[in-house]
Design a protein around this motif. Structure first.
Motif, PDB file in Angstrom:
ATOM      1  N   VAL A  35      39.976  52.375  37.057  1.00  0.00           N
ATOM      2  CA  VAL A  35      40.111  50.837  37.652  1.00  0.00           C
ATOM      3  C   VAL A  35      39.616  51.271  39.172  1.00  0.00           C
ATOM      4  N   ALA A  36      40.239  52.141  39.955  1.00  0.00           N
ATOM      5  CA  ALA A  36      40.056  52.437  41.238  1.00  0.00           C
ATOM      6  C   ALA A  36      38.580  52.766  41.296  1.00  0.00           C
ATOM      7  N   GLY A  37      37.974  53.600  40.742  1.00  0.00           N
ATOM      8  CA  GLY A  37      36.425  53.876  40.731  1.00  0.00           C
ATOM      9  C   GLY A  37      35.762  52.850  40.617  1.00  0.00           C
ATOM     10  N   SER A  38      36.057  51.901  39.609  1.00  0.00           N
ATOM     11  CA  SER A  38      35.272  50.461  39.690  1.00  0.00           C
ATOM     12  C   SER A  38      35.267  49.515  40.796  1.00  0.00           C
ATOM     13  N   LEU A  39      36.617  49.694  41.433  1.00  0.00           N
ATOM     14  CA  LEU A  39      36.718  49.026  42.836  1.00  0.00           C
ATOM     15  C   LEU A  39      35.939  49.491  44.051  1.00  0.00           C
ATOM     16  N   MET A  40      35.909  50.985  44.021  1.00  0.00           N
ATOM     17  CA  MET A  40      35.198  51.462  44.881  1.00  0.00           C
ATOM     18  C   MET A  40      33.765  51.412  45.014  1.00  0.00           C
ATOM     19  N   VAL A  41      33.363  51.405  43.583  1.00  0.00           N
ATOM     20  CA  VAL A  41      32.094  51.298  43.562  1.00  0.00           C
ATOM     21  C   VAL A  41      31.350  49.840  43.912  1.00  0.00           C
ATOM     22  N   PHE A  42      32.483  48.872  43.584  1.00  0.00           N
ATOM     23  CA  PHE A  42      31.850  47.441  43.812  1.00  0.00           C
ATOM     24  C   PHE A  42      31.819  47.150  45.258  1.00  0.00           C
ATOM     25  N   VAL A  43      32.965  47.728  46.025  1.00  0.00           N
ATOM     26  CA  VAL A  43      32.963  47.563  47.588  1.00  0.00           C
ATOM     27  C   VAL A  43      31.952  48.205  48.335  1.00  0.00           C
ATOM     28  N   TYR A  44      31.430  49.275  47.825  1.00  0.00           N
ATOM     29  CA  TYR A  44      30.341  50.022  48.370  1.00  0.00           C
ATOM     30  C   TYR A  44      29.183  49.218  48.182  1.00  0.00           C
ATOM     31  N   ALA A  56      38.711  34.559  48.240  1.00  0.00           N
ATOM     32  CA  ALA A  56      37.980  35.536  48.446  1.00  0.00           C
ATOM     33  C   ALA A  56      38.306  36.698  47.433  1.00  0.00           C
ATOM     34  N   SER A  57      39.157  36.461  46.627  1.00  0.00           N
ATOM     35  CA  SER A  57      39.145  37.477  45.479  1.00  0.00           C
ATOM     36  C   SER A  57      38.636  37.180  44.414  1.00  0.00           C
ATOM     37  N   VAL A  58      37.744  36.118  44.005  1.00  0.00           N
ATOM     38  CA  VAL A  58      36.899  35.869  43.027  1.00  0.00           C
ATOM     39  C   VAL A  58      36.180  37.084  42.631  1.00  0.00           C
ATOM     40  N   PRO A  59      35.073  37.403  43.675  1.00  0.00           N
ATOM     41  CA  PRO A  59      34.167  38.605  43.411  1.00  0.00           C
ATOM     42  C   PRO A  59      35.206  39.910  42.803  1.00  0.00           C
ATOM     43  N   PHE A  60      36.174  40.012  43.195  1.00  0.00           N
ATOM     44  CA  PHE A  60      36.941  41.214  42.711  1.00  0.00           C
ATOM     45  C   PHE A  60      37.274  41.221  41.259  1.00  0.00           C
ATOM     46  N   PHE A  61      37.222  40.345  40.597  1.00  0.00           N
ATOM     47  CA  PHE A  61      37.583  40.096  39.309  1.00  0.00           C
ATOM     48  C   PHE A  61      36.273  40.809  38.287  1.00  0.00           C
ATOM     49  N   VAL A  62      35.128  40.776  38.979  1.00  0.00           N
ATOM     50  CA  VAL A  62      34.260  41.689  38.264  1.00  0.00           C
ATOM     51  C   VAL A  62      34.490  43.183  38.005  1.00  0.00           C
ATOM     52  N   PRO A  63      34.852  43.934  39.007  1.00  0.00           N
ATOM     53  CA  PRO A  63      35.085  45.257  38.870  1.00  0.00           C
ATOM     54  C   PRO A  63      36.562  45.434  38.124  1.00  0.00           C
ATOM     55  N   LEU A  64      37.486  44.334  37.967  1.00  0.00           N
ATOM     56  CA  LEU A  64      38.886  44.443  37.483  1.00  0.00           C
ATOM     57  C   LEU A  64      38.593  44.427  36.032  1.00  0.00           C
ATOM     58  N   PHE A  65      37.606  43.524  35.744  1.00  0.00           N
ATOM     59  CA  PHE A  65      37.100  43.187  34.109  1.00  0.00           C
ATOM     60  C   PHE A  65      36.314  44.355  33.574  1.00  0.00           C
ATOM     61  N   PHE A  66      35.573  44.910  34.490  1.00  0.00           N
ATOM     62  CA  PHE A  66      34.978  46.328  34.187  1.00  0.00           C
ATOM     63  C   PHE A  66      35.783  47.197  33.723  1.00  0.00           C
ATOM     64  N   GLY A  67      36.940  47.411  34.482  1.00  0.00           N
ATOM     65  CA  GLY A  67      37.972  48.511  34.346  1.00  0.00           C
ATOM     66  C   GLY A  67      38.651  48.119  33.110  1.00  0.00           C
ATOM     67  N   LEU A  68      38.881  46.876  32.737  1.00  0.00           N
ATOM     68  CA  LEU A  68      39.639  46.339  31.489  1.00  0.00           C
ATOM     69  C   LEU A  68      38.924  46.607  30.328  1.00  0.00           C
ATOM     70  N   ALA A  69      37.573  46.433  30.580  1.00  0.00           N
ATOM     71  CA  ALA A  69      36.548  46.928  29.332  1.00  0.00           C
ATOM     72  C   ALA A  69      36.579  48.335  29.236  1.00  0.00           C
TER      73      ALA A  69
END
Length: 429
Positions: free
Chosen positions: A180-189, A395-408
């Protein structure tokens, strides 16, 4: 059906804003009266529900998180993470996520991360001219990592509710949290590179800063080593590990000389209040589950799912959608105690083991923590950031993309949550 009646009563009481704990209690009393079953059986079941040595892990881990926030541990963690990860595109946003990974190995609570470490992170991001909404959003998203990485309060509750090894759950959460952390870091990048955000420029990489903050924060940073080392070596039970974590947090706070009588008192009071609520919910859920088990709800739902949903992928997607919906309305411990024993029977039909399901269930509910209409994380995050929940949500809406990717990843790549427990405990999940 008595179980359905209890559900309807609970939902009606939720709608009229009766507290969840009281709603569950009233619904359970109604269930015992409708069966009919002597009401003293309910009292006996409630006592039995909290009469377990393993439950001691809950107050100890809560206390450890509160003591770490009161003892100045969060500042040390953030300083070290800033020196180590600030050079990545995204700057302090990447540091925010990395610091949550480190803090996750100490507290086991998303709200402790959000209110304690989050306050330090948002203050630093504001000083660096990061937008308040973005700062709150990345902090909110990163706090979901905490309860996946050991120690974890929600995984302790799940383990006790389903009779699953807490040690295996803790180890199962390690790579899940990192995923999950990796998904978030890639998304932020990608986000800051695509938008060209000037405020998210990386900071210089200075080896001296890493050494300095690493040495200064060594006592705090050593806590995850103790916790994971004890789990891997098998030298402690989860309850003993909680006591060790709380004792170590107290020693580190004393070493940093950040304790005051006021913040120490607040840490103890918050621990007692949170523990009391969780233990009460355990007692009520134990009585409620007696009725659910008597009516064979889990078996009937499992048979229904198997008859109408042939594909394991479709079945797991359907369960995830249901859990996300539940997480929007119920707090994690409540939802786990009510539905985990039932759904565990269902997912087993699709080939998912109890450890993987525990991680998947917990992360679903953590996403619900930051999702309206209840979404207590939204309100805590807004308070910490000094803004409104509405602005934080936008502001949080875009961050659901990496969160759902992590969930998958957690849902469909079993090795993420089962490889390490299988390696250490020598059992297949």
């Amino acid at each position: 059906m008595v179980s359905l009646t209890m559900l309807v009563i609970s939902l009606v009481l939720f709608v009229v804003r009766v507290p969840v704990s009281i709603s569950m209690g009233i619904a359970t009393i109604a269930g015992f009266l409708l069966l009919p079953m002597p009401i003293n059986v309910m009292a006996t079941r409630m006592v039995e529900g909290v009469d377990g040595f393993a439950l001691l892990a809950v107050p100890f881990f809560i206390l450890a998180g509160n003591l770490m926030n009161a003892g100045g541990v969060t500042e040390k963690i953030f300083a070290f993470a800033r020196a180590l990860f600030g050079w990545i595109h995204g700057g302090l946003a990447q540091v925010n996520i990395a610091a949550s990974i480190i803090f996750a190995g100490m507290s086991g609570s998303a709200l402790a991360d959000l209110a304690g470490l989050g306050a330090v992170e948002i203050r630093a991001m504001k000083s660096a001219k990061y937008p308040v909404g973005f700062s709150a959003a990345v902090t909110l998203a990163s706090c979901t990592i905490g309860p996946l990485v050991p120690p974890s309060i929600v995984l302790v509750i799940y383990g006790l509710a389903t009779n699953t090894s807490i040690g295996q759950l803790f180890l199962g959460g390690v790579f899940a949290g990192l995923a999950v952390a990796g998904s978030l870091m890639v998304f932020v990048y990608l986000y800051v590179r695509i938008t060209g955000a000037e405020w998210a420029k990386p900071e210089p990489f200075v080896v001296e800063n890493i050494v300095r903050t690493g040495v200064g924060g060594a006592p705090a940073l050593f806590a995850p080593v103790i916790i994971l080392g004890s789990l891997v070596l098998g030298v402690t039970t989860p309850s003993e590990l909680g006591a060790i974590a709380a004792g170590y947090a107290l020693l580190v706070g004393l070493l940093y000389r950040k304790f005051t009588w006021a913040n120490l008192k607040n840490a103890l009071v918050n621990t007692v209040v949170m523990t009391s609520v969780i233990m009460y919910l355990f007692a009520i859920a134990s009585a409620m589950n007696l009725i659910v088990a008597r009516e064979r709800i889990a078996i009937e739902i499992a048979e229904l799912m198997v008859n109408y949903v042939q594909s394991p992928i479709a079945g797991i997607l359907l369960i995830n959608a249901f859990l996300l919906l539940v997480g929007m309305f119920l707090e994690g411990p409540v939802a786990i105690l009510i539905i985990a024993p039932i759904l565990l029977e269902v997912v087993s039909e699709f080939g998912m083991g109890p450890v993987q399901f525990g991680i998947m269930l917990s992360f679903n509910l953590l996403i619900g923590l930051i999702t309206p209409p209840v979404g207590i994380g939204l309100f805590v995050g807004a308070k910490v950031a000094g803004t409104t929940p509405e602005k934080v949500l936008r502001a949080s809406v875009p961050f659901f993309v990496p969160l759902f990717f992590g969930l998958a990843l957690i849902s469909f790549v079993p090795a993420i949550s089962t490889w390490l427990p299988s390696l250490v405990f020598g059992v297949s999940q």
